[in-house]
Write a protein that holds these residues in place. Structure first.
Motif, mmCIF file in Angstrom:
data_model
loop_
_atom_site.group_PDB
_atom_site.id
_atom_site.type_symbol
_atom_site.label_atom_id
_atom_site.label_comp_id
_atom_site.label_asym_id
_atom_site.label_seq_id
_atom_site.Cartn_x
_atom_site.Cartn_y
_atom_site.Cartn_z
ATOM 1 N N ARG A 1 0.805 -1.266 0.007
ATOM 2 C CA ARG A 1 -0.105 -0.135 -0.292
ATOM 3 C C ARG A 1 0.798 1.411 -0.049
ATOM 4 O O ARG A 1 1.986 1.224 0.946
ATOM 5 C CB ARG A 1 -0.866 -0.133 0.868
ATOM 6 C CG ARG A 1 -2.222 -0.798 1.125
ATOM 7 C CD ARG A 1 -2.767 -1.521 2.502
ATOM 8 N NE ARG A 1 -1.205 -1.960 3.866
ATOM 9 C CZ ARG A 1 -1.107 -2.327 4.699
ATOM 10 N NH1 ARG A 1 -2.398 -2.461 5.094
ATOM 11 N NH2 ARG A 1 -0.404 -2.221 5.428
ATOM 12 N N PRO A 2 0.493 2.383 -0.357
ATOM 13 C CA PRO A 2 1.209 3.873 -0.130
ATOM 14 C C PRO A 2 2.169 4.012 0.433
ATOM 15 O O PRO A 2 2.926 4.009 0.710
ATOM 16 C CB PRO A 2 -0.067 4.420 -1.338
ATOM 17 C CG PRO A 2 -0.969 3.707 -1.920
ATOM 18 C CD PRO A 2 -1.258 2.600 -1.358
ATOM 19 N N LEU A 3 1.166 3.729 1.836
ATOM 20 C CA LEU A 3 1.796 4.163 3.391
ATOM 21 C C LEU A 3 2.820 3.373 3.348
ATOM 22 O O LEU A 3 3.701 4.354 4.198
ATOM 23 C CB LEU A 3 0.919 4.628 3.668
ATOM 24 C CG LEU A 3 -0.273 5.356 4.215
ATOM 25 C CD1 LEU A 3 -1.653 5.389 5.454
ATOM 26 C CD2 LEU A 3 0.197 6.616 3.192
ATOM 27 N N MET B 1 5.401 2.419 1.383
ATOM 28 C CA MET B 1 6.503 3.544 1.265
ATOM 29 C C MET B 1 6.816 4.848 2.005
ATOM 30 O O MET B 1 8.223 4.618 2.251
ATOM 31 C CB MET B 1 6.276 3.950 -0.265
ATOM 32 C CG MET B 1 7.958 4.129 -0.827
ATOM 33 S SD MET B 1 7.635 5.552 -2.141
ATOM 34 C CE MET B 1 8.179 7.280 -0.811
ATOM 35 N N LEU B 2 5.998 5.341 2.854
ATOM 36 C CA LEU B 2 6.360 5.926 3.260
ATOM 37 C C LEU B 2 7.115 5.636 5.251
ATOM 38 O O LEU B 2 8.027 6.528 5.694
ATOM 39 C CB LEU B 2 5.092 7.186 3.912
ATOM 40 C CG LEU B 2 4.352 7.321 2.297
ATOM 41 C CD1 LEU B 2 3.124 8.601 3.138
ATOM 42 C CD2 LEU B 2 5.287 8.696 2.380
ATOM 43 N N ASN B 3 5.955 4.439 5.216
ATOM 44 C CA ASN B 3 6.768 3.936 6.373
ATOM 45 C C ASN B 3 8.368 3.145 6.249
ATOM 46 O O ASN B 3 8.925 3.396 7.472
ATOM 47 C CB ASN B 3 6.148 2.133 6.400
ATOM 48 C CG ASN B 3 5.542 2.307 8.396
ATOM 49 O OD1 ASN B 3 5.372 3.150 9.173
ATOM 50 N ND2 ASN B 3 4.281 2.262 8.315
ATOM 51 N N ALA C 1 2.145 0.497 -5.739
ATOM 52 C CA ALA C 1 0.861 0.579 -4.917
ATOM 53 C C ALA C 1 -0.391 1.335 -5.093
ATOM 54 O O ALA C 1 0.048 2.688 -5.141
ATOM 55 C CB ALA C 1 1.740 0.870 -3.361
ATOM 56 N N VAL D 1 1.948 4.859 -5.667
ATOM 57 C CA VAL D 1 3.566 4.605 -5.045
ATOM 58 C C VAL D 1 3.863 4.321 -6.754
ATOM 59 O O VAL D 1 3.845 2.697 -6.949
ATOM 60 C CB VAL D 1 4.583 4.005 -4.340
ATOM 61 C CG1 VAL D 1 5.854 3.920 -4.613
ATOM 62 C CG2 VAL D 1 2.949 4.421 -2.700
ATOM 63 N N PHE E 1 5.705 9.017 -4.131
ATOM 64 C CA PHE E 1 4.340 8.548 -3.327
ATOM 65 C C PHE E 1 3.854 9.840 -3.848
ATOM 66 O O PHE E 1 4.475 10.696 -3.670
ATOM 67 C CB PHE E 1 4.224 8.620 -1.760
ATOM 68 C CG PHE E 1 3.445 8.539 -1.234
ATOM 69 C CD1 PHE E 1 2.327 7.633 -0.868
ATOM 70 C CD2 PHE E 1 2.763 10.437 -1.203
ATOM 71 C CE1 PHE E 1 1.747 8.066 -0.557
ATOM 72 C CE2 PHE E 1 1.020 10.153 -0.495
ATOM 73 C CZ PHE E 1 0.768 8.722 0.055
#
Lengths: 74, 74, 74, 74, 74, 74, 74
Positions: E5-7, E9-11, G34, G42, G62
């Motif tokens: 999921r996109p988050l 990557m932020l993680n 993602a 992403v 992102f």
């Protein structure tokens, strides 16, 4: 000690004169009669100002919250 | 004493003439027939004004809430 | 170790001076008194700046969250 | 007496010709076939107008609610 | 295999330097300290850039999510 | 008789060619393969037009709902 | 037969190269790693293009969903 929330300030400002600055450059000055969580606001004895000049005197005015930038006690 | 909410003012304005100012500079003047929590509004015997000039007479008009800046009794 | 969240930074900034930069180019400088999840903010002893110049001194000011770009400790 | 809501007006306008004015200056004229709480609208036998001139004739057209300013009976 | 999921990557970017590009043309460069589902972001040791030039050094900065276009590891 | 809803029209248009007009002036023409309640849309064998001119041929295209003004059968 | 939804197309595009066009005129080209229901996306091995020219090569990027107009397989 409980921490203060933004709407507490608006609550303290009830029945006092406030300046409401809008995204379109208008400023409303009047007595804060009511507000809600959307920051919809009602002023009494309101004046509409533009570029520092009085444009209109209004009795009551309902201002939609999403047009507001700041609210500050006069 | 219970504190007043913004929609109370609109409730008191029902069946009275109001000025509705929009983000695009148009002003609608008419009798407030109905509104909801999104501030969608219906006016009766409405007039559309631009820059102080009457542009159109409408019977009823539904105005979408997110286009509205202010509502004030005439 | 628990991971930090953005509002933790605002919490640590309470009662300290912050810079609040808005989408319309205005900057407010003042003591962070309160904020909520919408990033509505109240500053004490606030100043309004534009293009690096002080425009207004305000006591308290309520700033609607959706007008804010950044908040940073002074 | 029960108080009227804005969508009641749209309900009464079903199957009648309405004018739908959009934020981008376009006007659609046609028979109101359907609407929902987002004010998404479907018109039948629709015409697209710009600056008072007919630009296109469409059979049916779906108009996304967030683009709409006003809806009024023709 | 579970889909990313996109988050995520932020993680993975936490505590690493990221570039945050905003709708108003500003770029913030700093260590990603925190984010949430609104994509509100806090950077440490942040720099503000405009048109490729360093404008400000900030300690921490809170960036409101709705002003962000992209976030990418430096 | 049950009253029709706006998404009913989109349902009837499935697998037929539609015109999708966007807020930025682009028009997409293609076979309506899918849509959802946000009015996110997928077209097959899509073409991108600007000012009446074909700009691009695309296989499939996902269009985010909040960019759409109107959808109409070709 | 079950009807397809817009996110099904994005699901089929996972790990394939897509073009992501933004409201500000930028185009990102990269492998779709993602996405979520907000259409936050992403990309891997991403490139940023403007007016048909390559501006930046990025590793991962992102992209916030509300800045996106269209996503299409390359």
């Amino acid at each position: 000690m409980e921490q203060s929330r933004p709407l507490d300030m608006l609550n303290r400002a009830r029945n006092n004169t406030v300046l409401v600055d809008l995204k379109n450059g208008l400023r409303y000055v009047g007595k804060l009669q009511a507000f809600d969580i959307h920051i919809n606001v009602v002023l009494e004895e309101a004046e509409e100002h533009k570029d520092g000049e009085l444009k209109r005197k209004l009795g009551n005015v309902f201002i939609r919250g999403d047009t507001i930038i700041t609210i500050s006690p006069a």
